[in-house]
Design a protein around this motif. Structure first.
Motif, PDB file in Angstrom:
ATOM      1  N   PRO A   1       0.861  -1.392   0.062  1.00 46.01           N
ATOM      2  CA  PRO A   1      -0.065   0.201   0.238  1.00 46.01           C
ATOM      3  C   PRO A   1       0.847   1.162   0.041  1.00 46.01           C
ATOM      4  O   PRO A   1       2.065   1.265   0.460  1.00 46.01           O
ATOM      5  N   ILE A   2       0.341   2.199  -0.509  1.00 45.30           N
ATOM      6  CA  ILE A   2       0.879   3.675  -0.529  1.00 45.30           C
ATOM      7  C   ILE A   2       0.821   4.200   0.809  1.00 45.30           C
ATOM      8  O   ILE A   2       1.763   4.790   1.422  1.00 45.30           O
ATOM      9  N   LEU A   3      -0.115   3.954   1.419  1.00 48.94           N
ATOM     10  CA  LEU A   3      -0.260   4.429   2.962  1.00 48.94           C
ATOM     11  C   LEU A   3       0.159   3.358   4.126  1.00 48.94           C
ATOM     12  O   LEU A   3      -0.206   2.245   3.847  1.00 48.94           O
ATOM     13  N   GLU A   4       0.760   3.759   5.112  1.00 53.87           N
ATOM     14  CA  GLU A   4       1.363   2.671   6.076  1.00 53.87           C
ATOM     15  C   GLU A   4       1.169   3.615   7.310  1.00 53.87           C
ATOM     16  O   GLU A   4       1.265   4.905   7.487  1.00 53.87           O
ATOM     17  N   HIS A   5       1.265   2.855   8.409  1.00 53.93           N
ATOM     18  CA  HIS A   5       1.238   3.492   9.880  1.00 53.93           C
ATOM     19  C   HIS A   5       2.605   4.430  10.004  1.00 53.93           C
ATOM     20  O   HIS A   5       3.665   3.707   9.636  1.00 53.93           O
ATOM     21  N   THR A   6       2.436   5.615  10.492  1.00 54.38           N
ATOM     22  CA  THR A   6       3.790   6.402  10.489  1.00 54.38           C
ATOM     23  C   THR A   6       4.704   5.617  11.370  1.00 54.38           C
ATOM     24  O   THR A   6       6.018   5.955  11.098  1.00 54.38           O
ATOM     25  N   ARG A   7       4.737   4.807  12.396  1.00 55.00           N
ATOM     26  CA  ARG A   7       5.560   4.336  13.269  1.00 55.00           C
ATOM     27  C   ARG A   7       6.412   3.243  12.491  1.00 55.00           C
ATOM     28  O   ARG A   7       7.504   2.993  12.929  1.00 55.00           O
ATOM     29  N   LEU A   8       5.774   2.744  11.251  1.00 58.02           N
ATOM     30  CA  LEU A   8       6.681   1.923  10.563  1.00 58.02           C
ATOM     31  C   LEU A   8       7.897   2.469  10.113  1.00 58.02           C
ATOM     32  O   LEU A   8       8.867   2.110  10.180  1.00 58.02           O
ATOM     33  N   PHE A   9       7.795   3.743   9.635  1.00 62.64           N
ATOM     34  CA  PHE A   9       8.908   4.656   9.184  1.00 62.64           C
ATOM     35  C   PHE A   9       9.830   5.015  10.137  1.00 62.64           C
ATOM     36  O   PHE A   9      10.821   5.080   9.840  1.00 62.64           O
TER      37      PHE A   9
ATOM     38  N   ASN B   1     -10.213   7.058  12.589  1.00 63.68           N
ATOM     39  CA  ASN B   1      -9.847   6.095  13.710  1.00 63.68           C
ATOM     40  C   ASN B   1      -8.973   6.517  14.354  1.00 63.68           C
ATOM     41  O   ASN B   1      -8.364   5.890  15.248  1.00 63.68           O
ATOM     42  N   ASN B   2      -8.456   8.200  14.218  1.00 67.66           N
ATOM     43  CA  ASN B   2      -7.504   8.476  14.873  1.00 67.66           C
ATOM     44  C   ASN B   2      -6.157   8.024  14.569  1.00 67.66           C
ATOM     45  O   ASN B   2      -5.069   7.874  15.754  1.00 67.66           O
ATOM     46  N   GLU B   3      -5.679   7.180  13.488  1.00 60.34           N
ATOM     47  CA  GLU B   3      -4.466   6.638  13.358  1.00 60.34           C
ATOM     48  C   GLU B   3      -3.516   7.353  12.734  1.00 60.34           C
ATOM     49  O   GLU B   3      -3.977   8.312  11.845  1.00 60.34           O
ATOM     50  N   HIS B   4      -2.456   7.594  13.064  1.00 59.25           N
ATOM     51  CA  HIS B   4      -1.177   8.463  12.363  1.00 59.25           C
ATOM     52  C   HIS B   4      -0.744   7.487  11.155  1.00 59.25           C
ATOM     53  O   HIS B   4      -0.118   6.453  11.461  1.00 59.25           O
ATOM     54  N   LEU B   5      -0.994   7.982  10.072  1.00 63.00           N
ATOM     55  CA  LEU B   5      -0.628   7.384   8.659  1.00 63.00           C
ATOM     56  C   LEU B   5       0.461   8.367   7.977  1.00 63.00           C
ATOM     57  O   LEU B   5       0.610   9.562   7.982  1.00 63.00           O
ATOM     58  N   THR B   6       1.255   7.759   7.235  1.00 58.26           N
ATOM     59  CA  THR B   6       2.065   8.334   6.241  1.00 58.26           C
ATOM     60  C   THR B   6       2.136   7.798   4.697  1.00 58.26           C
ATOM     61  O   THR B   6       1.934   6.520   4.579  1.00 58.26           O
TER      62      THR B   6
END
Length: 429
Positions: free
Chosen positions: A47-55, A78-83
């Motif tokens: 996916p183009i979008l991932e959880h910010t914490r992954l990066f 859902n208040n998730e931080h995405l990148t």
């Protein structure tokens, strides 16, 4: 009164790829897929979008990418931080862990697609740009490091690119980098007077990146700094020697660059870049290296890995400099007609030609033969098929060859029975 609508422009640093340019992209992508398949690499899509914490975890919190360049937001649902992905490797490793694809066997995979970084747009550097990303997951030896570099040398040869040179270094292992880090910080503290603001900021968080400075006032200091290479142990040196021997065996020329560190925290042992002077300041065409600790760092079972990424826009820029590009034809056959009845007949014949594997455009609307021939020529088609009143009455179609290379050995224009048109054109186009 209707209020006028303000024209919308593309976002700064995000470029449209129009049909004529897209043909060059498609040609390059086709070449790349064939090249990768010849080495056993298979396509993988994340996916183009991932959880910010992954990066932040994978790339490193004190890297330029994480600190300044990521497109991140909070999902209101859902208040998730995405990148939006700034590079491929972390996402591919996440997918490999999540889907357990490394437990059966090592994997050779690649991805093609857009990545996003909030940088100052300039030649060869955009905010949405594209990468060819190649990863060898689960391979520990120097043979695969060398294989990736040999692969790239072959790609440059396939594309006819000559002015690209290889720079090579080893970053060793974590303990060796820690010892070098301590020595480097002590050295930088002794040279505070020549450090710029960025170097002072990085001195304790990421001192190795200080040596990658482009500031002329810091070059002498950087050249005389403790070299990581001098801190490498026997195993790291043996791995690097293994890479170099295989490159020497293949006749691959390279330069040892002890200041080459790459911009991501996950690298260890071999790192490399292919660089050129043909793209101005953005001289790195491809970069990569080994990242043996990343899979475990992101929650997987410890496994080695190595890979690289190529900037597609920069590669296309280089290809355009090596020779003029030829726009791809819109079709092979262009159908010209006169009257509604002829147009309907053209549609039926076009479908038969497409069944035979030919690309066909039927002229849309009604216009004179002259304007239709002009459009047929602009399409790049090899041949025009003409249906007028005489052809309909005789049950024929006239064909006219539009390209000198297609015409060779054939009459420029001739009439063919409609029931033989598919067979004739399939053989001759």
């Amino acid at each position: 009164m209707t209020q006028s609508f303000k024209k919308v422009h593309a976002i700064t640093g995000m470029k449209d790829v129009l049909p004529d340019s897209s043909a060059q992209w498609q040609q390059l992508e086709h070449t790349v897929r064939q090249w990768l398949a010849s080495y056993g690499y298979r396509n993988m899509r994340t996916p183009i979008l991932e959880h910010t914490r992954l990066f932040t975890r994978g790339i490193g919190e004190v890297t330029d990418i994480v600190e300044k360049e990521m497109y991140s937001f909070t999902d209101a649902l859902n208040n998730e931080h995405l990148t939006m992905r700034p590079e491929f490797t972390a996402g591919i490793v996440r997918a490999a862990i999540e889907n357990n694809i490394l437990y059966d066997r090592p994997q050779r995979v690649y991805s093609l697609g857009p990545v996003f970084r909030h940088e100052k747009p300039q030649r060869g550097r955009y905010r949405q740009f594209h990468q060819i990303d190649v990863e060898a997951l689960g391979f520990a030896g120097p043979d695969v490091d060398a294989e990736l570099i040999l692969m790239l040398a072959r790609l440059w040869k396939i594309l006819g690119l000559k002015d690209i040179r290889l720079e090579l270094n080893s970053l060793g292992q974590a303990a060796e980098r820690a010892a070098h880090r301590d020595a480097l910080i002590a050295y930088l503290e002794q040279h505070r007077d020549v450090l710029d603001e960025e170097a002072l900021r990085r001195m304790y968080t990421n001192p190795l990146r200080v040596l990658d400075t482009k500031n002329p006032a810091m070059q002498e200091m950087a050249n005389n700094a403790p070299r990581l290479f001098d801190f490498l142990g026997e195993e790291s040196l043996a791995h690097f020697d293994g890479v170099r021997r295989r490159l020497d065996d293949a006749g691959i020329q390279y330069t040892l660059n002890p200041r080459l560190v790459r911009g991501l925290d996950y690298y260890n042992l071999t790192v490399f870049e292919w660089v050129t002077d043909q793209l101005g300041a953005q001289g790195t065409v491809c970069g990569g290296g080994r990242y043996d600790g990343l899979i475990e760092l992101l929650g997987g079972k410890s496994a080695p890995a190595v890979g690289f990424a190529i900037g597609v826009e920069r590669l296309l820029d280089l290809c355009s400099q090596s020779g003029p590009s030829v726009a791809a034809a819109e079709c092979q056959v262009y159908m010209i007609h006169q009257s509604d009845e002829a147009q309907r007949a053209a549609v039926g014949l076009a479908e038969q030609l497409r069944d035979a594997g030919l690309a066909v455009i039927v002229h849309a609307g009604s216009s004179g033969f002259k304007s239709q021939f002009k459009r047929a020529d602009a399409s790049g088609a090899a041949v025009a098929v003409i249906l007028g009143g005489d052809e309909l009455a005789a049950g024929t179609a006239s064909i006219k060859w539009l390209r000198a290379d297609a015409l060779e050995g054939q009459a420029q224009q001739e009439a063919i029975p409609q029931d033989r048109l598919v067979t004739e054109l399939k053989q001759r186009v």
